[in-house]
Design an enzyme around this catalytic site. Sequence first.
Site, PDB file in Angstrom:
ATOM      1  N   HIS A 150      -2.915   3.010  -5.913  1.00 26.98           N
ATOM      2  CA  HIS A 150      -3.433   1.485  -5.743  1.00 26.98           C
ATOM      3  C   HIS A 150      -3.682   0.609  -6.964  1.00 26.98           C
ATOM      4  O   HIS A 150      -3.717  -0.573  -6.466  1.00 26.98           O
ATOM      5  CB  HIS A 150      -4.637   1.839  -4.897  1.00 26.98           C
ATOM      6  CG  HIS A 150      -5.064   0.721  -3.963  1.00 26.98           C
ATOM      7  ND1 HIS A 150      -4.249   0.760  -2.727  1.00 26.98           N
ATOM      8  CD2 HIS A 150      -5.954  -0.232  -3.611  1.00 26.98           C
ATOM      9  CE1 HIS A 150      -4.745  -0.465  -1.977  1.00 26.98           C
ATOM     10  NE2 HIS A 150      -5.614  -0.979  -2.433  1.00 26.98           N
TER      11      HIS A 150
ATOM     12  N   ARG B 152      -1.025  -1.871  -6.952  1.00 23.51           N
ATOM     13  CA  ARG B 152      -1.102  -2.822  -5.965  1.00 23.51           C
ATOM     14  C   ARG B 152      -2.274  -4.153  -6.608  1.00 23.51           C
ATOM     15  O   ARG B 152      -2.026  -5.226  -6.650  1.00 23.51           O
ATOM     16  CB  ARG B 152      -1.600  -2.491  -4.671  1.00 23.51           C
ATOM     17  CG  ARG B 152      -1.790  -3.524  -3.619  1.00 23.51           C
ATOM     18  CD  ARG B 152      -2.188  -2.746  -2.260  1.00 23.51           C
ATOM     19  NE  ARG B 152      -3.059  -3.666  -1.482  1.00 23.51           N
ATOM     20  CZ  ARG B 152      -2.561  -4.651  -0.593  1.00 23.51           C
ATOM     21  NH1 ARG B 152      -1.313  -4.776  -0.644  1.00 23.51           N
ATOM     22  NH2 ARG B 152      -3.552  -5.082   0.178  1.00 23.51           N
TER      23      ARG B 152
ATOM     24  N   HIS C 203      -4.467  -9.572   3.244  1.00 22.86           N
ATOM     25  CA  HIS C 203      -5.880  -9.482   3.473  1.00 22.86           C
ATOM     26  C   HIS C 203      -6.325 -10.699   4.527  1.00 22.86           C
ATOM     27  O   HIS C 203      -5.686 -11.564   4.602  1.00 22.86           O
ATOM     28  CB  HIS C 203      -6.618  -9.949   2.451  1.00 22.86           C
ATOM     29  CG  HIS C 203      -6.588  -9.101   1.186  1.00 22.86           C
ATOM     30  ND1 HIS C 203      -6.747  -9.289  -0.299  1.00 22.86           N
ATOM     31  CD2 HIS C 203      -6.090  -7.569   1.307  1.00 22.86           C
ATOM     32  CE1 HIS C 203      -6.446  -8.200  -0.799  1.00 22.86           C
ATOM     33  NE2 HIS C 203      -6.248  -7.212   0.024  1.00 22.86           N
TER      34      HIS C 203
ATOM     35  N   LYS D 248      -2.282  -2.518   7.486  1.00 15.26           N
ATOM     36  CA  LYS D 248      -3.727  -2.511   7.743  1.00 15.26           C
ATOM     37  C   LYS D 248      -4.286  -3.509   8.851  1.00 15.26           C
ATOM     38  O   LYS D 248      -3.909  -4.701   8.773  1.00 15.26           O
ATOM     39  CB  LYS D 248      -4.308  -2.387   6.463  1.00 15.26           C
ATOM     40  CG  LYS D 248      -5.669  -2.128   6.677  1.00 15.26           C
ATOM     41  CD  LYS D 248      -6.731  -2.290   5.364  1.00 15.26           C
ATOM     42  CE  LYS D 248      -8.058  -1.671   5.391  1.00 15.26           C
ATOM     43  NZ  LYS D 248      -8.489  -1.473   3.957  1.00 15.26           N
TER      44      LYS D 248
ATOM     45  N   TYR E 155      -9.913 -10.449  -7.563  1.00 12.92           N
ATOM     46  CA  TYR E 155      -8.857 -10.492  -8.416  1.00 12.92           C
ATOM     47  C   TYR E 155      -9.166 -11.547  -9.360  1.00 12.92           C
ATOM     48  O   TYR E 155      -8.901 -11.642 -10.665  1.00 12.92           O
ATOM     49  CB  TYR E 155      -7.428 -10.455  -8.084  1.00 12.92           C
ATOM     50  CG  TYR E 155      -6.926  -9.468  -7.319  1.00 12.92           C
ATOM     51  CD1 TYR E 155      -6.962  -7.950  -7.676  1.00 12.92           C
ATOM     52  CD2 TYR E 155      -6.840  -9.490  -5.803  1.00 12.92           C
ATOM     53  CE1 TYR E 155      -6.838  -6.821  -6.878  1.00 12.92           C
ATOM     54  CE2 TYR E 155      -6.759  -8.418  -5.059  1.00 12.92           C
ATOM     55  CZ  TYR E 155      -6.658  -7.240  -5.595  1.00 12.92           C
ATOM     56  OH  TYR E 155      -6.439  -5.769  -4.895  1.00 12.92           O
TER      57      TYR E 155
ATOM     58  N   ARG F   1       0.964  -1.008  -0.090  1.00 11.82           N
ATOM     59  CA  ARG F   1       0.016   0.111  -0.177  1.00 11.82           C
ATOM     60  C   ARG F   1       0.937   1.260   0.083  1.00 11.82           C
ATOM     61  O   ARG F   1       2.061   1.279   0.478  1.00 11.82           O
ATOM     62  CB  ARG F   1      -0.936  -0.021   1.133  1.00 11.82           C
ATOM     63  CG  ARG F   1      -1.745  -1.049   1.203  1.00 11.82           C
ATOM     64  CD  ARG F   1      -2.748  -1.038   2.459  1.00 11.82           C
ATOM     65  NE  ARG F   1      -3.699  -2.298   2.680  1.00 11.82           N
ATOM     66  CZ  ARG F   1      -3.444  -3.427   3.189  1.00 11.82           C
ATOM     67  NH1 ARG F   1      -2.159  -3.727   3.755  1.00 11.82           N
ATOM     68  NH2 ARG F   1      -4.236  -4.273   3.227  1.00 11.82           N
TER      69      ARG F   1
END
Length: 352
Positions: free
Chosen positions: A298, A301, A324, A174, A333, A149
């Site tokens: 982003h 990424r 994640h 995150k 994706y 990120r």
Amino acid sequence: MQENSPSTPPKEPKLLEQLRHKMRMLHVAKRTEEAYIAWIYRYLCFARDLHGKWVHPNQLSDREINAFLTHLAVDRKVAASTQNQALAALLFLYKKFLGTELKLDAVRAKPSHKLPVVLSPFEVATVLRLIPAGPQHTIASLLYGAGLRLMEACRLRIKDLDFPRKQIVVREGKGSKDRYVPLPQSLVPALQTQVEFARQLHHQDLANGAGWVWLPYALAAKFPQLGRSLHWQYVFPAAKLSKDSHPREAVEDSPQDQLVATADQSQLRRHHLHETTVQAAVAAAVRKSGIPKKVSCHTLRHSFATHLLESGKDIRTIQELLGHVDLKTTMIYTHVSRLGCSGVESPLDRLG
């Protein structure tokens, strides 16, 4: 709570200062704190307009909460993600801070199912080539080459680069999670050059009586000189020194925090490169490239994850690299990959 006169700026309610303390005790991320405080303030203003005066949340019922969330969805027509963020802020206020349960019966915003924008490898190469050599180019390359990120890349410290093991340690990502990502071999020379630049700049700062860097949690109090050590310096340092007690705005701290803040007031610190400089460099490169897509930092990424999937990497590995929590987040994706639903050959192409 009392209303402010139109001629004076509104004073932040005392409740919000107490909320900030609670969030920092729980190590809530800075931007999450800012978002939650903003939403809770909007909620208090909404309740004030309903009752004609400031009302403490303890005196408000589920009726006001549901009315506020319904107002966001029906009147403001916010996206589902925006309403969910407001809901998360109210859940923190009532469950974590006030210790009460909520009964929600609000109109929910309709969730959208937007797919992420993804660049082809050729488009990625074109964008990166149009970013001038330097820290912005290196950071943009890390977004694609390691799936970082933007803020994770900007906040990298020298100790986070492991050249012998060819990996990068992402600290406090995150959700306050650490993870390992691959260090692109093609970026080794640029990163080593950047580390050497940071080293020389740090030595100059030390010679000028500065050399401090912000430290997380209570490390500054436990190890007073750690903030001047080389390995804690940012890989991408800011151009100017700054004198502040903390990247966050000041609140009424505990006695220990006040002691640290008092000492910090004399520290000339060098923070990391501001993320807006990278965003501007990427935006300028996209304009020059003529790529007809809505591209942001982003997007690089997103492209990292999609291209890994197309190269045969399993979805679980990609989930770990991206950091994640839920596999469903990574599964998106498969919908933008040419190996997913878009990988189906059109019957038109089989006609003779």
